[in-house]
Design an enzyme around this catalytic site. Structure first.
Site, PDB file in Angstrom:
ATOM      1  N   CYS A 110     -27.019  -9.043 -39.023  1.00 34.83           N
ATOM      2  CA  CYS A 110     -25.958  -8.050 -38.757  1.00 34.83           C
ATOM      3  C   CYS A 110     -24.772  -8.186 -39.706  1.00 34.83           C
ATOM      4  O   CYS A 110     -23.977  -7.256 -39.826  1.00 34.83           O
ATOM      5  CB  CYS A 110     -25.478  -8.166 -37.322  1.00 34.83           C
ATOM      6  SG  CYS A 110     -26.844  -8.160 -36.177  1.00 34.83           S
ATOM      7  N   HIS A 248     -18.795  -4.835 -36.290  1.00 28.26           N
ATOM      8  CA  HIS A 248     -20.220  -4.711 -35.982  1.00 28.26           C
ATOM      9  C   HIS A 248     -20.372  -4.221 -34.540  1.00 28.26           C
ATOM     10  O   HIS A 248     -19.713  -4.725 -33.630  1.00 28.26           O
ATOM     11  CB  HIS A 248     -20.901  -6.067 -36.164  1.00 28.26           C
ATOM     12  CG  HIS A 248     -22.317  -6.065 -35.709  1.00 28.26           C
ATOM     13  ND1 HIS A 248     -23.209  -5.093 -36.096  1.00 28.26           N
ATOM     14  CD2 HIS A 248     -22.992  -6.900 -34.866  1.00 28.26           C
ATOM     15  CE1 HIS A 248     -24.371  -5.332 -35.518  1.00 28.26           C
ATOM     16  NE2 HIS A 248     -24.273  -6.410 -34.781  1.00 28.26           N
ATOM     17  N   ASN A 278     -26.857  -1.148 -31.228  1.00 29.12           N
ATOM     18  CA  ASN A 278     -26.628  -2.124 -32.292  1.00 29.12           C
ATOM     19  C   ASN A 278     -27.678  -1.908 -33.386  1.00 29.12           C
ATOM     20  O   ASN A 278     -28.866  -2.046 -33.121  1.00 29.12           O
ATOM     21  CB  ASN A 278     -26.747  -3.523 -31.665  1.00 29.12           C
ATOM     22  CG  ASN A 278     -26.665  -4.649 -32.669  1.00 29.12           C
ATOM     23  OD1 ASN A 278     -26.687  -4.430 -33.880  1.00 29.12           O
ATOM     24  ND2 ASN A 278     -26.588  -5.870 -32.160  1.00 29.12           N
TER      25      ASN A 278
HETATM   26  N1  ACO Z   1     -30.898  -4.478 -17.156  1.00 29.81           N
HETATM   27  C1  ACO Z   1     -30.653  -5.074 -15.963  1.00 29.81           C
HETATM   28  N2  ACO Z   1     -30.494  -6.386 -15.837  1.00 29.81           N
HETATM   29  C2  ACO Z   1     -30.571  -7.135 -16.967  1.00 29.81           C
HETATM   30  C3  ACO Z   1     -30.823  -6.582 -18.240  1.00 29.81           C
HETATM   31  C4  ACO Z   1     -30.998  -5.197 -18.295  1.00 29.81           C
HETATM   32  N3  ACO Z   1     -31.225  -4.546 -19.460  1.00 29.81           N
HETATM   33  N4  ACO Z   1     -30.839  -7.572 -19.148  1.00 29.81           N
HETATM   34  C5  ACO Z   1     -30.607  -8.726 -18.481  1.00 29.81           C
HETATM   35  N5  ACO Z   1     -30.449  -8.458 -17.176  1.00 29.81           N
HETATM   36  C6  ACO Z   1     -30.195  -9.392 -16.082  1.00 29.81           C
HETATM   37  C7  ACO Z   1     -30.583 -10.806 -16.405  1.00 29.81           C
HETATM   38  O1  ACO Z   1     -31.956 -11.028 -16.164  1.00 29.81           O
HETATM   39  C8  ACO Z   1     -29.714 -11.575 -15.452  1.00 29.81           C
HETATM   40  O2  ACO Z   1     -30.300 -11.543 -14.179  1.00 29.81           O
HETATM   41  P1  ACO Z   1     -30.225 -12.827 -13.204  1.00 29.81           P
HETATM   42  O3  ACO Z   1     -28.761 -13.021 -12.936  1.00 29.81           O
HETATM   43  O4  ACO Z   1     -31.004 -12.369 -12.034  1.00 29.81           O
HETATM   44  O5  ACO Z   1     -30.837 -13.932 -13.978  1.00 29.81           O
HETATM   45  C9  ACO Z   1     -28.437 -10.752 -15.368  1.00 29.81           C
HETATM   46  O6  ACO Z   1     -28.799  -9.434 -15.852  1.00 29.81           O
HETATM   47  C10 ACO Z   1     -27.306 -11.270 -16.211  1.00 29.81           C
HETATM   48  O7  ACO Z   1     -27.818 -11.571 -17.498  1.00 29.81           O
HETATM   49  P2  ACO Z   1     -26.886 -12.131 -18.625  1.00 29.81           P
HETATM   50  O8  ACO Z   1     -27.702 -12.400 -19.860  1.00 29.81           O
HETATM   51  O9  ACO Z   1     -26.051 -13.248 -18.063  1.00 29.81           O
HETATM   52  O10 ACO Z   1     -25.937 -10.881 -18.854  1.00 29.81           O
HETATM   53  P3  ACO Z   1     -24.638 -10.782 -19.715  1.00 29.81           P
HETATM   54  O11 ACO Z   1     -23.516 -10.343 -18.895  1.00 29.81           O
HETATM   55  O12 ACO Z   1     -24.453 -12.007 -20.588  1.00 29.81           O
HETATM   56  O13 ACO Z   1     -24.992  -9.570 -20.689  1.00 29.81           O
HETATM   57  C11 ACO Z   1     -25.678  -9.200 -22.946  1.00 29.81           C
HETATM   58  C12 ACO Z   1     -26.085  -9.671 -21.571  1.00 29.81           C
HETATM   59  C13 ACO Z   1     -25.271  -7.752 -22.854  1.00 29.81           C
HETATM   60  C14 ACO Z   1     -26.853  -9.357 -23.875  1.00 29.81           C
HETATM   61  C15 ACO Z   1     -24.476 -10.045 -23.430  1.00 29.81           C
HETATM   62  O14 ACO Z   1     -24.730 -11.421 -23.260  1.00 29.81           O
HETATM   63  C16 ACO Z   1     -24.171  -9.793 -24.874  1.00 29.81           C
HETATM   64  O15 ACO Z   1     -23.778  -8.721 -25.252  1.00 29.81           O
HETATM   65  N6  ACO Z   1     -24.315 -10.836 -25.711  1.00 29.81           N
HETATM   66  C17 ACO Z   1     -24.097 -10.657 -27.125  1.00 29.81           C
HETATM   67  C18 ACO Z   1     -25.341 -10.145 -27.696  1.00 29.81           C
HETATM   68  C19 ACO Z   1     -25.136  -9.612 -29.051  1.00 29.81           C
HETATM   69  O16 ACO Z   1     -24.048  -9.282 -29.444  1.00 29.81           O
HETATM   70  N7  ACO Z   1     -26.244  -9.550 -29.743  1.00 29.81           N
HETATM   71  C20 ACO Z   1     -26.330  -9.001 -30.983  1.00 29.81           C
HETATM   72  C21 ACO Z   1     -25.558  -9.748 -32.032  1.00 29.81           C
HETATM   73  S1  ACO Z   1     -26.448 -10.227 -33.354  1.00 29.81           S
HETATM   74  C22 ACO Z   1     -27.222  -8.939 -33.876  1.00 29.81           C
HETATM   75  O17 ACO Z   1     -26.657  -7.886 -33.808  1.00 29.81           O
HETATM   76  C23 ACO Z   1     -28.616  -9.051 -34.391  1.00 29.81           C
END
Ligand code: ACO
Length: 321
Positions: A110, A248, A278
């Site tokens: 990214c 980003h 993204n």
């Molecule tokens: N729909 C519903 N529930 C979901 C989904 C979904 N799509 N995805 C995960 N969950 C669930 C999980 O299983 C978990 O359930 P549990 O509590 O029963 O175990 C719950 O939601 C919470 O999951 P978390 O991973 O803790 O959720 P979080 O609030 O951290 O959000 C997210 C996840 C959106 C991915 C966040 O962590 C994030 O944005 N991280 C940064 C990711 C990023 O920026 N990536 C790209 C950068 S690098 C690049 O661009 C290549």
């Protein structure tokens, strides 16, 4: 100085909404919007990294009124090429007819567009090269596990291009800060296809993207503000003087956290992740093209481009338009 004035972008025609994803994995429009800000994304149904990159490049060249022959460098930042060989940049060169260009790819996920921009700037600093096409292009839909709700809802496909050229006066790229941390790289990974080598034991890896979202989140909200602060300081500006922060487009909450850390209002942080998700290396150049086309950038505006991603990698650039 080296500057960007001209931009272009291209997206696949097929739009996939959160509602459609609800039919495929256990998720909801509400969850995706609340946690990320994403509402829909464009997904390739035949477009490739090269076709989108070439379309974005053609649009930029058209806008610049330049002939492809005038381009002497093409860099394509991508982490999702269709082929190992030849590289995407050489295929774009052939597609747009930039017969005089040197062409190669850059992979810093990214942050790739920023790394490619810095590389192009250094070529131009050497005087032999005058005009570069710097492109970020991805078809992430083909490296997603469409049964994994924790990743497939986040990403999209597209390409953005910018023409970097030599300029006079105050405008241009004022500073560039970049970094990498390979020791933490495995929090966001996608392996190659299985090895077909009779002399070693084959191991199947993660052939689709897998991510520890929370670790990436923590890394982003710490690293991006630091990089921006360093870039602004190196450029000799104060944070309040910056007109636009083009970050980003991974997650709206990350962008809000960065704005808060920098004590800057969200109005200075335009976003397009609502419509595009993204798009890794393509996110920043597509956003730059969007704000440019909407007349949001005025001559003399001070703009931050900042990104983070797999590697881990990160970067921030100060550009005076
Ligand atoms: N729909 C519903 N529930 C979901 C989904 C979904 N799509 N995805 C995960 N969950 C669930 C999980 O299983 C978990 O359930 P549990 O509590 O029963 O175990 C719950 O939601 C919470 O999951 P978390 O991973 O803790 O959720 P979080 O609030 O951290 O959000 C997210 C996840 C959106 C991915 C966040 O962590 C994030 O944005 N991280 C940064 C990711 C990023 O920026 N990536 C790209 C950068 S690098 C690049 O661009 C290549």
């Amino acid at each position: 100085m080296r500057t960007i004035r001209i931009t272009g972008s291209a997206l696949p025609g097929r739009i996939v909404t959160n509602k459609e994803l609800e039919q495929m994995v256990e998720t909801s429009d509400e969850w995706i919007r609340e946690r990320t800000g994403i509402g829909e994304r464009h997904v390739s149904v035949g477009e490739t990294v090269v076709t989108l990159a070439s379309e974005a490049a053609r649009k930029a060249l058209e806008q610049a009124g330049k002939r492809a022959e005038e381009i002497d460098l093409i860099l394509v930042a991508t982490c999702s090429p269709e082929q190992y060989l030849p590289c995407c940049a050489c295929q774009v060169q052939a597609a747009v007819g930039a017969v005089n260009a040197l062409a190669f790819d850059v992979n810093a996920a990214c942050s790739g567009f920023l790394f490619a921009l810095d590389t192009a700037k250094r070529y131009l600093d050497g005087k032999r090269y005058q005009k570069a096409l710097v492109i970020g292009a991805e078809i992430l839909s083909k490296i997603m596990d469409w049964e994994d709700r924790s990743t497939c809802v986040l990403f999209g496909d597209g390409a953005g291009a910018a023409v970097l050229s030599v300029c006079e006066g105050e405008e241009g790229i004022r500073s560039m800060v970049q970094g990498s941390d390979g020791a933490r790289g495995m929090v966001l990974r996608c392996d190659n296809r299985p090895v077909n080598n009779p002399f070693q034991k084959n191991e199947t890896g993660h052939s689709y993207v897998s991510m520890n979202g929370q670790e990436v989140y923590k890394f982003a909200v710490r690293t991006v503000p630091d990089a921006i602060e360093k870039a602004v300081e190196e450029a000799g500006f104060s944070m309040d003087e910056i007109d636009l922060f083009l970050l980003h487009q991974a997650n709206y909450r990350i962008i809000e956290a960065v704005a808060k850390r920098l004590h800057q209002p969200m109005e200075k942080f335009p976003t397009n992740l609502q419509e595009y998700g993204n798009i890794s290396a393509a996110s920043i150049p597509i956003l730059l093209d969007n704000v440019n086309n909407h007349g949001r950038i005025k001559q003399g505006n001070k703009i931050i481009l900042a990104g983070f991603g797999a590697g881990l990698t990160w970067g921030a650039t100060v550009l005076v338009w």
